[in-house]
Design a protein around this motif. Sequence first.
Motif, PDB file in Angstrom:
ATOM      1  N   ALA A  35       0.814  -1.216   0.000  1.00  0.00           N
ATOM      2  CA  ALA A  35       0.000   0.000   0.000  1.00  0.00           C
ATOM      3  C   ALA A  35       0.848   1.267   0.000  1.00  0.00           C
ATOM      4  O   ALA A  35       0.328   2.371   0.181  1.00  0.00           O
ATOM      5  N   GLY A  36       2.167   1.124  -0.189  1.00  0.00           N
ATOM      6  CA  GLY A  36       3.033   2.291  -0.163  1.00  0.00           C
ATOM      7  C   GLY A  36       3.751   2.399   1.166  1.00  0.00           C
ATOM      8  O   GLY A  36       3.353   1.808   2.176  1.00  0.00           O
ATOM      9  N   ILE A  37       4.813   3.188   1.186  1.00  0.00           N
ATOM     10  CA  ILE A  37       5.702   3.259   2.343  1.00  0.00           C
ATOM     11  C   ILE A  37       4.971   3.694   3.617  1.00  0.00           C
ATOM     12  O   ILE A  37       5.198   3.129   4.693  1.00  0.00           O
ATOM     13  N   SER A  38       4.092   4.659   3.530  1.00  0.00           N
ATOM     14  CA  SER A  38       3.410   5.151   4.731  1.00  0.00           C
ATOM     15  C   SER A  38       2.468   4.108   5.311  1.00  0.00           C
ATOM     16  O   SER A  38       2.512   3.798   6.505  1.00  0.00           O
ATOM     17  N   GLU A  39       1.606   3.563   4.470  1.00  0.00           N
ATOM     18  CA  GLU A  39       0.641   2.587   4.959  1.00  0.00           C
ATOM     19  C   GLU A  39       1.323   1.307   5.416  1.00  0.00           C
ATOM     20  O   GLU A  39       0.908   0.687   6.409  1.00  0.00           O
ATOM     21  N   ASN A  40       2.376   0.893   4.727  1.00  0.00           N
ATOM     22  CA  ASN A  40       3.117  -0.295   5.154  1.00  0.00           C
ATOM     23  C   ASN A  40       3.735  -0.071   6.526  1.00  0.00           C
ATOM     24  O   ASN A  40       3.719  -0.954   7.390  1.00  0.00           O
ATOM     25  N   THR A  41       4.291   1.128   6.740  1.00  0.00           N
ATOM     26  CA  THR A  41       4.875   1.450   8.048  1.00  0.00           C
ATOM     27  C   THR A  41       3.796   1.504   9.117  1.00  0.00           C
ATOM     28  O   THR A  41       4.000   1.029  10.245  1.00  0.00           O
ATOM     29  N   ASN A  42       2.659   2.075   8.783  1.00  0.00           N
ATOM     30  CA  ASN A  42       1.551   2.142   9.750  1.00  0.00           C
ATOM     31  C   ASN A  42       1.112   0.749  10.195  1.00  0.00           C
ATOM     32  O   ASN A  42       0.749   0.548  11.364  1.00  0.00           O
ATOM     33  N   ARG A  43       1.156  -0.202   9.278  1.00  0.00           N
ATOM     34  CA  ARG A  43       0.814  -1.579   9.653  1.00  0.00           C
ATOM     35  C   ARG A  43       1.810  -2.088  10.692  1.00  0.00           C
ATOM     36  O   ARG A  43       1.433  -2.819  11.624  1.00  0.00           O
ATOM     37  N   GLY A  44       3.061  -1.719  10.520  1.00  0.00           N
ATOM     38  CA  GLY A  44       4.065  -2.099  11.508  1.00  0.00           C
ATOM     39  C   GLY A  44       3.849  -1.397  12.831  1.00  0.00           C
ATOM     40  O   GLY A  44       4.012  -1.996  13.908  1.00  0.00           O
ATOM     41  N   LEU A  45       3.477  -0.113  12.784  1.00  0.00           N
ATOM     42  CA  LEU A  45       3.221   0.644  14.014  1.00  0.00           C
ATOM     43  C   LEU A  45       2.092   0.001  14.817  1.00  0.00           C
ATOM     44  O   LEU A  45       2.125  -0.007  16.055  1.00  0.00           O
TER      45      LEU A  45
END
Length: 456
Positions: free
Chosen positions: A130-140
């Motif tokens: 889903a892109g860098i931001s959404e992928n990171t949010n999944r990790g958060l």
Amino acid sequence: MSIKNAVSKTIAYAKRNGVRAAFFAAIERVSDNRKDNYTFTPLSEAVLAEQRKEYKMLAQAGDLVRFSIVVPLYNTPEKYLKDMIDSVIAQTYGNWELVLADASERPLDVAKEYAASDPRIRYYHLDSNAGISENTNRGLEKATGDYIGLLDHDDTLTPDALYEVDRVIRKSMKTNKLVKFSSCPLRLIYSDEDKYDDHSGRYYEHHEKPAFNMDYLMSNNYICHFTVMRADIIKRLKLRKDFDGAQDYDLFLRACAEATLNMPLAAGQIAHVNKVLYHWRCHDASTAANPGSKDYAYDAGRRALQDLSDNYKLNATAAQLKHVGFYRLNYGEDVFSQRGDLGCIGGKIIDKKGRICGGMYLKDGTLAYDRLPEGFSGGLQHRAVLQQDAYAVDVRSLKLRDELIPVFEEVTGRQIDGTFDGLSREDIRDMSIKLGSEVRKRGFRIMWDPQIIKRV
């Protein structure tokens, strides 16, 4: 930087800004390269052993900050992936979890193997990219720590990174007489960094960052790496996909503005560790090696800054400067009505030889960028052409909040539009520093704007 990249940068710069500007930039770059004698010296095994011993004592007392390090993965080369994970495993501070959010088409076997061998490593293969931001949010969402750090998939941490961040947090807790780490007033902690040449194995371009400086942050993402944020804040703010490419910058702007633009000072909320804790790997595809490889990221940074300005009703327009990734806010007529934290804005003084002879003063009375040629930007970070918080600014070239005009007149003995003929350079310096002190005593910050120019 390779010769090919250097030539490409110069040509691109000339197309954007003209041949004359490119000429000055090239001369300054050659000068900077000659001065770049930086060498990264790793900590000795004895020092690292002492840090591990100290951590063990803290663990036995049951008094530990828990850190989460979130890394979005996407088709990460195996060598880079191993180096990154190994740098986390090597931390002398052991109460951490590494959250790997993998958006690769197929699961990365190496990451899965690491997760199977160390329970602190948590691997998640995402169902879509889903892109860098959404992928990171999944990790958060998966992170459970008191503080969360962000790490790129091809970079590395120094082994003392979490140890040093933990020291800052503990100092704040002790100062504020707090017990729960979730109550710590520190919302964001950042460190110095350097770059690592993937081909030569050389560390270079040490980015020695200043203490927190909001106007400087609104000029560029100087905070960058390594950054750790309190979990409740980063989970509330999250990364925003509309600013992919500059998602970290957008996050830092919003997190820091909450602590500054609504209040005069951010004392105790944002801290700087003046040690290199992060190695930014440079390879052919990386932004670090070739900034022009991600032009979209710099437009995203400008849009993030504009969004911040609009949300805080600053009546300003965000514009890109000559160097990519560097910006300025162009304010409307009455800046002080928009920026309640600002008391004074000062510019630079240029002598007849075209060099800086007045402008921004440091706490020790040093004139910043003294004798720097007008066409130069001030080095690798281009600080001499950026708006930034200042300790004091030259009394000969400034704008002042109306209620501070009597203070100016009392300190200088002159009208706000008066002349300063007959005063020595030292007199000007002392007068400027005294005025700066009086402005800050009243709870206001001072901004230096190098596009305000006076010639003498």
